[in-house]
Design a protein around this motif. Structure first.
Motif, PDB file in Angstrom:
ATOM      1  N   ALA A 194     -14.189  80.980   0.660  1.00 14.99           N
ATOM      2  CA  ALA A 194     -14.518  79.764   1.413  1.00 14.99           C
ATOM      3  C   ALA A 194     -15.363  80.031   2.649  1.00 14.99           C
ATOM      4  N   VAL A 195     -15.818  81.267   2.838  1.00 15.72           N
ATOM      5  CA  VAL A 195     -16.628  81.608   4.011  1.00 15.72           C
ATOM      6  C   VAL A 195     -17.851  82.404   3.587  1.00 15.72           C
ATOM      7  N   GLU A 196     -18.865  82.383   4.453  1.00 17.94           N
ATOM      8  CA  GLU A 196     -20.002  83.290   4.265  1.00 17.94           C
ATOM      9  C   GLU A 196     -19.596  84.614   4.900  1.00 17.94           C
ATOM     10  N   VAL A 197     -19.704  85.702   4.159  1.00 18.43           N
ATOM     11  CA  VAL A 197     -19.299  87.013   4.667  1.00 18.43           C
ATOM     12  C   VAL A 197     -20.545  87.833   4.976  1.00 18.43           C
ATOM     13  N   VAL A 198     -20.605  88.330   6.210  1.00 16.57           N
ATOM     14  CA  VAL A 198     -21.717  89.161   6.665  1.00 16.57           C
ATOM     15  C   VAL A 198     -21.139  90.500   7.113  1.00 16.57           C
ATOM     16  N   LEU A 199     -21.601  91.568   6.514  1.00 16.46           N
ATOM     17  CA  LEU A 199     -21.186  92.917   6.886  1.00 16.46           C
ATOM     18  C   LEU A 199     -22.326  93.559   7.657  1.00 16.46           C
ATOM     19  N   VAL A 200     -22.077  93.933   8.910  1.00 15.67           N
ATOM     20  CA  VAL A 200     -23.097  94.584   9.734  1.00 15.67           C
ATOM     21  C   VAL A 200     -22.839  96.088   9.697  1.00 15.67           C
ATOM     22  N   VAL A 201     -23.865  96.829   9.271  1.00 16.21           N
ATOM     23  CA  VAL A 201     -23.763  98.282   9.169  1.00 16.21           C
ATOM     24  C   VAL A 201     -24.825  98.932  10.048  1.00 16.21           C
ATOM     25  N   GLU A 202     -24.574 100.181  10.387  1.00 12.70           N
ATOM     26  CA  GLU A 202     -25.487 100.904  11.268  1.00 12.70           C
ATOM     27  C   GLU A 202     -25.486 102.382  10.909  1.00 12.70           C
ATOM     28  N   GLY A 203     -26.376 103.127  11.524  1.00 11.95           N
ATOM     29  CA  GLY A 203     -26.418 104.576  11.339  1.00 11.95           C
ATOM     30  C   GLY A 203     -26.591 104.974   9.892  1.00 11.95           C
ATOM     31  N   ARG A 204     -25.796 105.952   9.459  1.00 16.08           N
ATOM     32  CA  ARG A 204     -25.908 106.484   8.101  1.00 16.08           C
ATOM     33  C   ARG A 204     -25.538 105.469   7.029  1.00 16.08           C
ATOM     34  N   ALA A 205     -24.862 104.408   7.413  1.00 24.35           N
ATOM     35  CA  ALA A 205     -24.456 103.384   6.441  1.00 24.35           C
ATOM     36  C   ALA A 205     -25.514 102.301   6.270  1.00 24.35           C
ATOM     37  N   ARG A 206     -26.612 102.391   7.022  1.00 27.59           N
ATOM     38  CA  ARG A 206     -27.632 101.326   7.006  1.00 27.59           C
ATOM     39  C   ARG A 206     -28.219 101.021   5.638  1.00 27.59           C
ATOM     40  N   ASP A 207     -28.230 101.969   4.752  1.00 23.55           N
ATOM     41  CA  ASP A 207     -28.928 101.788   3.477  1.00 23.55           C
ATOM     42  C   ASP A 207     -27.998 101.515   2.296  1.00 23.55           C
ATOM     43  N   GLY A 231     -16.734  78.554   7.328  1.00 23.19           N
ATOM     44  CA  GLY A 231     -17.378  79.237   8.431  1.00 23.19           C
ATOM     45  C   GLY A 231     -18.060  80.521   8.010  1.00 23.19           C
ATOM     46  N   VAL A 232     -18.287  81.353   9.002  1.00 26.09           N
ATOM     47  CA  VAL A 232     -18.954  82.634   8.796  1.00 26.09           C
ATOM     48  C   VAL A 232     -18.022  83.733   9.289  1.00 26.09           C
ATOM     49  N   LEU A 233     -17.835  84.746   8.475  1.00 27.90           N
ATOM     50  CA  LEU A 233     -17.032  85.906   8.830  1.00 27.90           C
ATOM     51  C   LEU A 233     -17.975  87.092   8.959  1.00 27.90           C
ATOM     52  N   ILE A 234     -18.066  87.646  10.162  1.00 32.56           N
ATOM     53  CA  ILE A 234     -18.956  88.774  10.434  1.00 32.56           C
ATOM     54  C   ILE A 234     -18.091  90.009  10.633  1.00 32.56           C
ATOM     55  N   VAL A 235     -18.331  91.039   9.839  1.00 28.39           N
ATOM     56  CA  VAL A 235     -17.510  92.240   9.862  1.00 28.39           C
ATOM     57  C   VAL A 235     -18.270  93.379  10.529  1.00 28.39           C
ATOM     58  N   ALA A 241     -22.621  75.745  11.385  1.00 25.06           N
ATOM     59  CA  ALA A 241     -22.169  75.973  10.013  1.00 25.06           C
ATOM     60  C   ALA A 241     -20.657  76.060   9.895  1.00 25.06           C
ATOM     61  N   GLY A 242     -19.960  75.928  10.975  1.00 21.86           N
ATOM     62  CA  GLY A 242     -18.503  76.055  10.956  1.00 21.86           C
ATOM     63  C   GLY A 242     -18.080  77.179  11.871  1.00 21.86           C
ATOM     64  N   PRO A 243     -16.789  77.468  11.890  1.00 25.12           N
ATOM     65  CA  PRO A 243     -16.292  78.505  12.793  1.00 25.12           C
ATOM     66  C   PRO A 243     -16.886  79.875  12.467  1.00 25.12           C
ATOM     67  N   VAL A 244     -17.174  80.627  13.507  1.00 23.86           N
ATOM     68  CA  VAL A 244     -17.707  81.978  13.357  1.00 23.86           C
ATOM     69  C   VAL A 244     -16.632  82.943  13.832  1.00 23.86           C
ATOM     70  N   THR A 245     -16.240  83.847  12.954  1.00 24.01           N
ATOM     71  CA  THR A 245     -15.199  84.824  13.268  1.00 24.01           C
ATOM     72  C   THR A 245     -15.762  86.215  13.085  1.00 24.01           C
ATOM     73  N   VAL A 246     -15.558  87.067  14.084  1.00 20.93           N
ATOM     74  CA  VAL A 246     -16.011  88.454  14.032  1.00 20.93           C
ATOM     75  C   VAL A 246     -14.790  89.339  13.875  1.00 20.93           C
ATOM     76  N   VAL A 247     -14.886  90.306  12.968  1.00 27.09           N
ATOM     77  CA  VAL A 247     -13.807  91.270  12.773  1.00 27.09           C
ATOM     78  C   VAL A 247     -14.180  92.550  13.488  1.00 27.09           C
ATOM     79  N   VAL A 292     -23.721  90.515  17.839  1.00 21.23           N
ATOM     80  CA  VAL A 292     -23.843  89.409  18.801  1.00 21.23           C
ATOM     81  C   VAL A 292     -24.987  88.479  18.396  1.00 21.23           C
ATOM     82  N   GLU A 293     -26.105  89.034  17.968  1.00 24.97           N
ATOM     83  CA  GLU A 293     -27.240  88.212  17.521  1.00 24.97           C
ATOM     84  C   GLU A 293     -26.867  87.367  16.312  1.00 24.97           C
ATOM     85  N   VAL A 294     -26.229  87.979  15.319  1.00 24.82           N
ATOM     86  CA  VAL A 294     -25.839  87.260  14.102  1.00 24.82           C
ATOM     87  C   VAL A 294     -24.810  86.182  14.434  1.00 24.82           C
ATOM     88  N   ALA A 295     -23.838  86.516  15.279  1.00 26.55           N
ATOM     89  CA  ALA A 295     -22.809  85.543  15.662  1.00 26.55           C
ATOM     90  C   ALA A 295     -23.418  84.373  16.428  1.00 26.55           C
TER      91      ALA A 295
END
Length: 133
Positions: A54-67, A10-14, A99-105, A88-91
């Motif tokens: 075993a998962v696709e890992v997506v880290l979503v960052v914002e603000g000062r961490a964007r770069d 699946g996909v793990l969105i952090v 693509a399999g289960p989508v889990t958001v942390v 929400v858009e990525v999920a």
């Protein structure tokens, strides 16, 4: 209920800001540095044989961490505005691909409800940190 490991295939969105903010380790003095450390920890667990391999890992960052940039094994998505909206858009997009289960942390209750509405499940930062031990 705790999940022993992320669902395979699946996909793990952090939610980077939420996960970094869940540990009072001085992250607020260097938000980008804290996000980069999280990214690197995720990458270490995503290498072959690691719990996140075993998962696709997506880290979503914002603000000062964007770069903070990306690294092998981790897709970093820089939110141009609200990190929650981007998550929400990525999920939703991931759930729509089958693509399999989508889990958001995240610990954000409102965000948990929003991602459930697009077909994703959610776990808290504590669960992620147990996976990374």
């Amino acid at each position: 209920m705790t999940i022993d490991n992320p669902p395979p295939g699946g996909v793990l969105i952090v939610d980077g800001a939420n996960v970094v903010g869940s540990v009072p380790d001085g992250w607020w003095r260097d938000r980008a540095g804290a996000a980069a450390r999280l990214r690197d920890r995720l990458a270490a667990a995503a290498v072959e044989g690691g719990v996140l391999a075993a998962v696709e890992v997506v880290l979503v960052v914002e603000g000062r961490a964007r770069d903070i940039g990306t690294t092998e094994g981790i897709r970093v998505v820089s939110s141009p505005g609200s990190g929650d909206d981007t998550i929400v858009e990525v999920a939703g997009a991931a759930a729509g691909t089958g693509a399999g289960p989508v889990t958001v942390v995240t610990a954000d209750r409102g965000l948990r409800e929003r991602v459930a509405a697009v077909g994703a499940s959610a776990v808290g930062p504590g669960t992620l940190y147990r996976w990374l031990e």
